[in-house]
Motif scaffolding. Structure first.
Motif: not given
Length: 127
Positions: A31-32, A43-45, A56-57, A82-83
């Motif tokens: 999500x951004x 960023x999630x997993x 996030x890098x 994004x997924x």
């Protein structure tokens, strides 16, 4: 530039998401929100019954900014979701007209996370 003209940039974004999560290709969610000079992203997993946060890098954040800067007019989104599921990348966008006046990232991101992961607990790494 139109969104449809930068498909290769979105493909690169997908690769950066996967790379930032240790090359995992399932259960990933980014999500951004982007504004001039500012990128707020998470960023999630999903791992079974839990969700793990990944930082996030810099490359991923820079790619988000680069994509956003290329867009103009009606194609310039404010937020991107994004997924990566089963190795497939998808993206959804929120445009400025979609946002509630006065609402902040700290209010929108939890709602987006809940829509994807339900009430699963999110684990954030220790600093």
């Amino acid at each position: 530039m139109r969104s449809t003209d930068i498909g290769s940039d979105y493909e690169e974004l997908a690769h950066l998401i996967v790379e930032a999560c240790g090359d995992a290709t399932d259960g990933l969610f980014l999500y951004a929100e982007v504004e001039p000079g500012v990128v707020g992203s998470g960023l999630f997993q999903e791992l079974g019954g839990r969700v793990v946060y990944h930082h996030p890098t810099r490359d991923l954040t820079n790619k988000l900014d680069e994509i956003w800067e290329k867009l103009d007019g009606d194609d310039r989104w404010h937020a991107i979701r994004c997924r990566v599921v089963g190795g497939r990348f998808s993206a959804e966008f929120d445009f400025p007209s979609d946002l509630k006046p006065g609402e902040s990232l700290s209010e929108r991101r939890p709602r987006a996370l809940n829509a994807v992961f339900g009430d699963k607990r999110i684990e954030y790494p220790e600093l």
